[in-house]
Structure formats: structure tokens, C-alpha cells
Scaffold this motif. Structure first.
Motif, PDB file in Angstrom:
ATOM      1  N   TYR A 157     -19.241  12.954 -28.434  1.00  0.00           N
ATOM      2  CA  TYR A 157     -18.694  12.504 -27.152  1.00  0.00           C
ATOM      3  C   TYR A 157     -19.551  11.339 -26.681  1.00  0.00           C
ATOM      4  N   SER A 158     -18.904  10.227 -26.355  1.00  0.00           N
ATOM      5  CA  SER A 158     -19.642   9.060 -25.883  1.00  0.00           C
ATOM      6  C   SER A 158     -18.949   8.439 -24.682  1.00  0.00           C
ATOM      7  N   GLN A 159     -19.761   7.938 -23.732  1.00  0.00           N
ATOM      8  CA  GLN A 159     -19.247   7.221 -22.573  1.00  0.00           C
ATOM      9  C   GLN A 159     -19.204   5.712 -22.793  1.00  0.00           C
ATOM     10  N   GLY A 160     -19.605   5.233 -23.952  1.00  0.00           N
ATOM     11  CA  GLY A 160     -19.751   3.800 -24.180  1.00  0.00           C
ATOM     12  C   GLY A 160     -18.435   3.049 -24.192  1.00  0.00           C
ATOM     13  N   CYS A 161     -18.525   1.741 -24.043  1.00  0.00           N
ATOM     14  CA  CYS A 161     -17.347   0.871 -23.978  1.00  0.00           C
ATOM     15  C   CYS A 161     -16.758   0.614 -25.363  1.00  0.00           C
ATOM     16  N   TYR A 162     -15.422   0.695 -25.468  1.00  0.00           N
ATOM     17  CA  TYR A 162     -14.646   0.184 -26.599  1.00  0.00           C
ATOM     18  C   TYR A 162     -14.896   0.883 -27.928  1.00  0.00           C
ATOM     19  N   ALA A 163     -15.770   1.865 -27.992  1.00  0.00           N
ATOM     20  CA  ALA A 163     -16.047   2.509 -29.276  1.00  0.00           C
ATOM     21  C   ALA A 163     -14.836   3.251 -29.805  1.00  0.00           C
ATOM     22  N   GLY A 164     -13.915   3.629 -28.899  1.00  0.00           N
ATOM     23  CA  GLY A 164     -12.676   4.285 -29.292  1.00  0.00           C
ATOM     24  C   GLY A 164     -11.466   3.378 -29.160  1.00  0.00           C
ATOM     25  N   SER A 165     -11.655   2.075 -29.319  1.00  0.00           N
ATOM     26  CA  SER A 165     -10.556   1.107 -29.207  1.00  0.00           C
ATOM     27  C   SER A 165      -9.726   1.144 -30.485  1.00  0.00           C
ATOM     28  N   PHE A 166      -8.834   2.119 -30.583  1.00  0.00           N
ATOM     29  CA  PHE A 166      -8.138   2.338 -31.852  1.00  0.00           C
ATOM     30  C   PHE A 166      -7.034   1.324 -32.119  1.00  0.00           C
ATOM     31  N   ASP A 167      -6.755   0.439 -31.157  1.00  0.00           N
ATOM     32  CA  ASP A 167      -5.921  -0.719 -31.478  1.00  0.00           C
ATOM     33  C   ASP A 167      -6.765  -1.886 -31.982  1.00  0.00           C
ATOM     34  N   ASN A 168      -8.096  -1.667 -32.065  1.00  0.00           N
ATOM     35  CA  ASN A 168      -9.059  -2.616 -32.642  1.00  0.00           C
ATOM     36  C   ASN A 168      -9.269  -3.856 -31.784  1.00  0.00           C
ATOM     37  N   ARG A 169      -8.852  -3.819 -30.514  1.00  0.00           N
ATOM     38  CA  ARG A 169      -9.099  -4.951 -29.624  1.00  0.00           C
ATOM     39  C   ARG A 169     -10.526  -4.909 -29.122  1.00  0.00           C
ATOM     40  N   MET A 170     -11.184  -6.050 -29.178  1.00  0.00           N
ATOM     41  CA  MET A 170     -12.558  -6.154 -28.710  1.00  0.00           C
ATOM     42  C   MET A 170     -12.579  -6.630 -27.257  1.00  0.00           C
ATOM     43  N   SER A 171     -13.752  -6.583 -26.643  1.00  0.00           N
ATOM     44  CA  SER A 171     -13.857  -6.918 -25.226  1.00  0.00           C
ATOM     45  C   SER A 171     -13.522  -8.381 -24.941  1.00  0.00           C
ATOM     46  N   ASP A 172     -13.594  -9.258 -25.954  1.00  0.00           N
ATOM     47  CA  ASP A 172     -13.253 -10.666 -25.752  1.00  0.00           C
ATOM     48  C   ASP A 172     -11.765 -10.945 -25.981  1.00  0.00           C
ATOM     49  N   GLY A 173     -10.993  -9.889 -26.275  1.00  0.00           N
ATOM     50  CA  GLY A 173      -9.554 -10.044 -26.468  1.00  0.00           C
ATOM     51  C   GLY A 173      -9.130 -10.259 -27.905  1.00  0.00           C
ATOM     52  N   ASN A 174     -10.078 -10.526 -28.786  1.00  0.00           N
ATOM     53  CA  ASN A 174      -9.756 -10.669 -30.205  1.00  0.00           C
ATOM     54  C   ASN A 174      -9.634  -9.295 -30.860  1.00  0.00           C
ATOM     55  N   TYR A 175      -9.089  -9.284 -32.066  1.00  0.00           N
ATOM     56  CA  TYR A 175      -8.877  -8.032 -32.782  1.00  0.00           C
ATOM     57  C   TYR A 175      -9.656  -8.047 -34.091  1.00  0.00           C
ATOM     58  N   GLY A 176     -10.185  -6.880 -34.460  1.00  0.00           N
ATOM     59  CA  GLY A 176     -10.975  -6.788 -35.674  1.00  0.00           C
ATOM     60  C   GLY A 176     -10.576  -5.585 -36.505  1.00  0.00           C
ATOM     61  N   ASP A 177     -11.565  -5.007 -37.187  1.00  0.00           N
ATOM     62  CA  ASP A 177     -11.339  -3.852 -38.042  1.00  0.00           C
ATOM     63  C   ASP A 177     -11.306  -2.571 -37.206  1.00  0.00           C
ATOM     64  N   ASP A 178     -11.042  -1.462 -37.885  1.00  0.00           N
ATOM     65  CA  ASP A 178     -10.997  -0.172 -37.207  1.00  0.00           C
ATOM     66  C   ASP A 178     -12.255   0.063 -36.382  1.00  0.00           C
ATOM     67  N   CYS A 179     -12.070   0.653 -35.211  1.00  0.00           N
ATOM     68  CA  CYS A 179     -13.224   0.936 -34.360  1.00  0.00           C
ATOM     69  C   CYS A 179     -14.110   1.989 -35.015  1.00  0.00           C
ATOM     70  N   ILE A 180     -15.344   2.065 -34.577  1.00  0.00           N
ATOM     71  CA  ILE A 180     -16.321   2.889 -35.273  1.00  0.00           C
ATOM     72  C   ILE A 180     -16.035   4.377 -35.128  1.00  0.00           C
ATOM     73  N   VAL A 181     -15.460   4.796 -34.011  1.00  0.00           N
ATOM     74  CA  VAL A 181     -15.158   6.214 -33.857  1.00  0.00           C
ATOM     75  C   VAL A 181     -14.057   6.627 -34.832  1.00  0.00           C
ATOM     76  N   GLU A 182     -13.078   5.746 -35.072  1.00  0.00           N
ATOM     77  CA  GLU A 182     -12.088   6.041 -36.110  1.00  0.00           C
ATOM     78  C   GLU A 182     -12.772   6.291 -37.446  1.00  0.00           C
ATOM     79  N   ASP A 183     -13.713   5.426 -37.799  1.00  0.00           N
ATOM     80  CA  ASP A 183     -14.410   5.579 -39.077  1.00  0.00           C
ATOM     81  C   ASP A 183     -15.261   6.840 -39.110  1.00  0.00           C
ATOM     82  N   PHE A 184     -15.837   7.215 -37.986  1.00  0.00           N
ATOM     83  CA  PHE A 184     -16.648   8.431 -37.938  1.00  0.00           C
ATOM     84  C   PHE A 184     -15.843   9.660 -38.344  1.00  0.00           C
TER      85      PHE A 184
END
Length: 525
Positions: free
Chosen positions: A214-241
Motif C-alpha cells: 500500500y502506497s500513498q505516493g503519486c502516479y505509482a498506480g497510473s495504469f494508463d501509463n500517463r506521467m505527471s507531465d502528460g506524456n505516456y510511457g511504459d507500464d507503471c511500477i505497481v503493475e509490474d510489481f
């Protein structure tokens, strides 16, 4: 389509849990809108959409879902879950295999590692530290106007805090590899890093005992892979976990910004974190999907705060919602009836087969008496002799109903000597014997111009096992029957009915489609 299917399954099958089987490109997210004032986002990925089933979350049909008063009749959205939802964020057979294997492994797990809980806090560059937040989870707290319990003393709760000296990512990797049951985390995170670990670092995980995170951090569960700058990348780290071969069997995380307080621990995300662990250990809601939803509903009194609403939407479970967090110590005696399976419908004087799964979660070999109960009357029993610890066994009963009725079936494991955990000793299901006609859906225009004819469509389904004729379907406006039709429906099929209606007075109308009960129909809710 997916949400409509869940609604139908909830209404007709009585489902309680939903596991969304796929990453965002397979099971698409619904993006919700919140305007906090300084920050706003119109696309907060929220699986709450699949849990709260009343209304559309977009009553005004604009581009912003989840706005305040976007529920039915421009009232508040439905924020109370009809079902409890988790997501398996998989997009390959290997990821699916890993997810299922880890989930099943945890459910069968025992041993010393279940004692181990780790609070992880990092330097926030605020007036308080991540460890200050985590201490409220660890010890329980009555700070900031609400009370939540801490982690029970049965567990071995340890801390990894930057305030005690900056720790390195190798330390948390070692903790995970050596076996930890629960990890609770507070720090700044991103789409591709959490607990100072990046996606690439996950290859260094070798644990075969899987943890819940369980984490309160920002964007670690962004499963649409959108980053805070609006760009998109690879699967978020919680998905990989949760989809790699090691790591976690389940994780709760934010799909967008987490929210903390600079000067104290009165952060919005902290509210949900505290309430989640209070659900687990204070309210004894051990199913992680149910506990996650409970943490939200226990916070609903604060929903007028846009930051609370933001968190309410963005906190998602990556894992099987039915999984129960295990006790630290395996009980001496604990018999579980894990499931019951029976046909949903039957006919008088025709035999129904009922199967239930029984599990010995205790440490001892037991002689277990299993009762089969119909409408609170025991009609049969069987004995499982010398059932060893960690054994799962199916038991079968045959039952012949003699009349049309709605029957509650229960399979009940009688308490064994010394058994103290008794809330899991039974499982129930309902069997409808006789006709069962239902209005499965209704489609109405949200607006009809005065003196203009509108079309109202409904689907009527025959879920029973007999063909039915002369079924009267009523069209009701504000409690008065305006029109009706008669239809015939074969077993297991449905028909569409249409009514035309012309309002002559301006106003808001309640439209109802009602199927009058046929002869000997008892399930009429």
C-alpha cells in the motif's frame, strides 16, 4: 459494455466481487474529473466506476465524468459500492500466469513470514517525514478528528525510515527477498519508481513469499501509463510489481497525485490509508477489495473536499479483491467453507446438485461435520474424517425441491473443538424454483420535448426453466399505469418491448417498466 455486464451480473446473479482481467488497453479505465482549485484532472483512472453501479457518473452527458452532482437526477454520484473490485493489470500470458500463481501462492501460504510487516517512510522535504505518517498506521491514532486502530501486536512490525538515517534501495529489496507479508509506504513516487526502486530494479527481486503493498505516493498506480507531465510511457511500477514473477501479490496505489499535508499528518491520502488498515484490523474486513471500498465509504463524510474526492477516485486495487489478509499466526483450529455452487434456477421434483469447498486452515487434523441447510432447516449432513491441515475438499449434496419457491441454501461447517474463528464457517446461495421473469434493462431519453412522443425501450428476460406466455408488462409514469403489453418468452431468452409516450405537462417524470408476476412466480424483487 463491461460495466453494463457487471450491473446485469449483480442484479441477476448476486455477484459480490469483480476482478477486472486485463491492463488498460484490454479493460479500459473510466477517467474521472476533479478540480481541486490549483490542480485539476479530467482523466483520473478509477475502477470505482465498475464498483458503484447506480447512475452513469455523467448525467449531463458532457466530457467530464464524475463531476459533483453528476449522478442520477443531477444528485451526488453513487459512491457506495455494490460490488468490490480489483484489477489484474495483465497484457500477456506470462503476466497472467505470474499474477494467478502469486495470488494462489499467498492464499496457501503460512510460516514465519506472515509475522512480518514493514512500515516504509522516506524524506518528503516537508515539515514532517514519511515515517511520521506511517507511525499512525503502525500504532493507531485519534489525530485529526477520527480514530483508527494500529497493526495488531501479533505481527512483528518493523520500520524503514529515512528520518533514522537515509536508507538505500538495496535494503528494501533485501527485505522483500527475505520475506515480508505487508509493506506500507509513504513518499514521493512516480509512474516508474516507488520505494527508491525502478521498474528495471524488479529483476533483482527473488522472493517466493509474496507481499501486499500500500502506497500513498503519486502516479505509482497510473495504469494508463500517463506521467505527471502528460506524456505516456511504459507500464507503471505497481503493475509490474504484481505481474512479474516475484514482488507483490496485490498492491493498492494512486493513479494520479497522492495528497499529503506539508506541516502535519492530516493528509487526504493518509485518511484512506488509515481507514484501510482500520477496516482490516479494527472492523475485521480481511478481503482486500472490501477493505479498500470500506476505507472510501468511511471517508465519505468529507467528500465535499475536492482533495478527498480526488483520492476517492484514484485509489485502485491491483489484485484479486476476494483475497483475505492472513493472520500473523496460523490458528490451532479453523475450518472454512470457502464457496458453494448450485444452479440459480430449478424445477419442482427435479434434483439439484450442490457442491461446496471446505478448507482446514488450522494447524491440526480435524473431524469435520458439514451440514446442508435449506431455509434454516438441516436436511443432510456428512462427515469429513481426519482432515489434515491445509487440505481443501469438496463435498456434494443432492436436493430435490418439492414446490415453487425461493430457497436459501447454506453449507455449514460445525465448530470443531477449540475453534474461535467462526465467521467463515458457512457459505450461502439462492435457488429460484419456478418462473422468474425480470426487467433486465430500460432505456429512456433523458429529455423529451413537450407534446413530442418519446420512445421507451426495455428488455424482459425469462431466467426460469419453463416457457411463459401472457406476461403482462406495465408502463408506469409517476406511479400510474399508462399502458401495457402482453408477451411470451421462451426459457433462457429475452424480448424487447417499446412504449411511446407524449408528455403534455412540463416536469420531471419517474418512468417504471414492471413485469407483473406470472402464476407461481415467487422471486419478484
Amino acid at each position: 459494455i463491461i460495466r453494463n455486464f457487471i450491473i446485469d451480473a449483480y442484479l441477476n446473479w448476486g455477484i459480490e466481487y469483480v476482478l477486472l482481467g486485463g491492463d488498460d488497453e484490454i479493460i479500459p479505465h473510466r477517467g474521472f474529473y476533479v478540480d481541486e482549485g490549483l490542480y485539476w484532472d479530467e482523466d483520473i483512472p478509477s475502477d470505482l466506476y465498475y464498483a458503484c453501479l447506480d447512475g452513469s457518473f455523467n448525467h449531463d452527458n458532457d466530457n467530464y465524468w464524475g463531476e459533483i452532482n453528476d449522478g442520477l437526477n443531477y444528485c451526488e454520484n453513487d459512491l457506495f459500492g455494490e460490488v468490490y473490485v480489483g484489477r489484474a493489470p495483465v497484457d500477456s500470458t506470462d503476466e497472467l500466469s505470474n499474477f494467478v500463481f502469486k495470488t494462489l501462492s499467498y492464499e496457501k501460504s503460512d510460516g514465519d513470514y506472515l509475522y512480518n510487516v514493514r512500515m516504509v517512510g522516506e524524506n518528503l522535504d516537508w515539515g514532517v517525514s514519511g515515517g511520521d505518517y506511517k507511525d499512525e498506521i503502525k500504532d493507531g491514532s485519534s489525530n485529526h478528528g477520527y480514530t483508527t486502530v494500529g497493526i495488531p501486536h501479533d505481527y512483528n512490525v518493523s520500520t524503514l525510515y529515512d528520518r533514522n538515517g537515509v536508507w538505500q534501495k538495496s535494503e528494501i529489496i533485501s527485505i522483500i527477498n527475505n520475506g515480508v507479508h505487508i509493506v506500507n509506504h509513504m513518499a514521493h513516487t512516480g509512474v516508474n519508481f516507488i520505494m527508491k526502486i525502478t521498474n528495471n530494479d524488479l529483476k533483482n527481486l527473488e522472493n517466493s513469499k509474496y507481499f501486499f503493498g500500500y502506497s500513498q505516493g503519486c502516479y505509482a498506480g497510473s495504469f494508463d501509463n500517463r506521467m505527471s507531465d502528460g506524456n505516456y510511457g511504459d507500464d507503471c511500477i505497481v503493475e509490474d510489481f504484481v505481474t512479474t514473477h516475484a514482488g507483490a501479490f496485490a498492491f493498492i496505489a494512486n493513479s494520479r497525485y497522492g495528497w499529503g499535508s506539508y506541516y502535519d499528518t492530516n493528509g487526504a491520502s493518509q485518511h484512506f490509508d488509515r481507514e484501510f488498515f482500520d477496516a482490516l484490523f479494527g472492523e475485521n474486513i480481511r478481503e482486500i477489495g472490501k477493505a479498500n471500498q470500506d476505507s472510501k465509504e468511511d471517508s465519505i463524510g468529507f467528500i465535499s473536499d475536492p482533495i478527498i474526492r480526488w483520492c476517492y477516485y484514484e485509489i485502485n486495487l491491483f489484485g484479486d479483491p476476494t483475497v483475505r489478509i492472513k493472520d500473523a499466526v496460523k490458528p490451532e483450529h479453523d475450518i472454512e467453507v470457502r464457496n458453494i455452487d448450485a444452479p440459480t434456477h430449478g424445477l419442482p421434483n427435479e434434483t439439484v446438485s450442490v457442491v461446496a469447498g471446505v478448507y482446514n486452515n488450522g494447524q491440526n487434523t480435524e473431524n469435520v461435520t458439514i451440514d446442508f441447510i435449506v431455509n434454516k432447516v438441516t436436511v443432510n449432513s456428512t462427515l469429513i474424517s481426519n482432515m489434515d491441515s491445509d487440505i481443501y475438499q469438496e463435498v456434494w449434496f443432492n436436493w430435490t425441491p418439492t414446490a415453487n419457491a425461493v430457497y436459501n441454501l447454506c453449507v455449514y461447517a460445525e465448530f470443531v473443538p477449540g475453534e474461535n474463528i467462526t465467521d467463515n464457517n458457512m457459505a450461502n446461495t439462492t435457488v429460484i424454483v419456478g418462473p422468474d421473469i425480470a426487467v433486465s434493462s430500460i432505456f429512456t431519453p433523458e429529455y423529451i420535448e413537450l407534446n413530442t412522443t418519446g420512445m421507451i425501450n426495455a428488455t424482459i428476460i425469462n431466467s426460469g426453466l419453463t416457457n411463459e406466455t401472457n406476461i403482462i408488462i406495465d408502463f408506469i409514469v409517476n406511479g400510474a399505469i399508462i399502458d401495457n403489453v402482453s408477451v411470451s418468452i421462451s426459457r433462457g431468452t429475452s424480448v424487447e418491448v417499446t412504449f411511446n409516450w407524449t408528455p403534455t405537462v412540463e416536469g420531471s417524470y419517474n418512468i417504471t417498466i414492471y413485469s407483473e408476476p406470472v402464476a407461481d412466480e415467487y422471486f419478484v424483487t
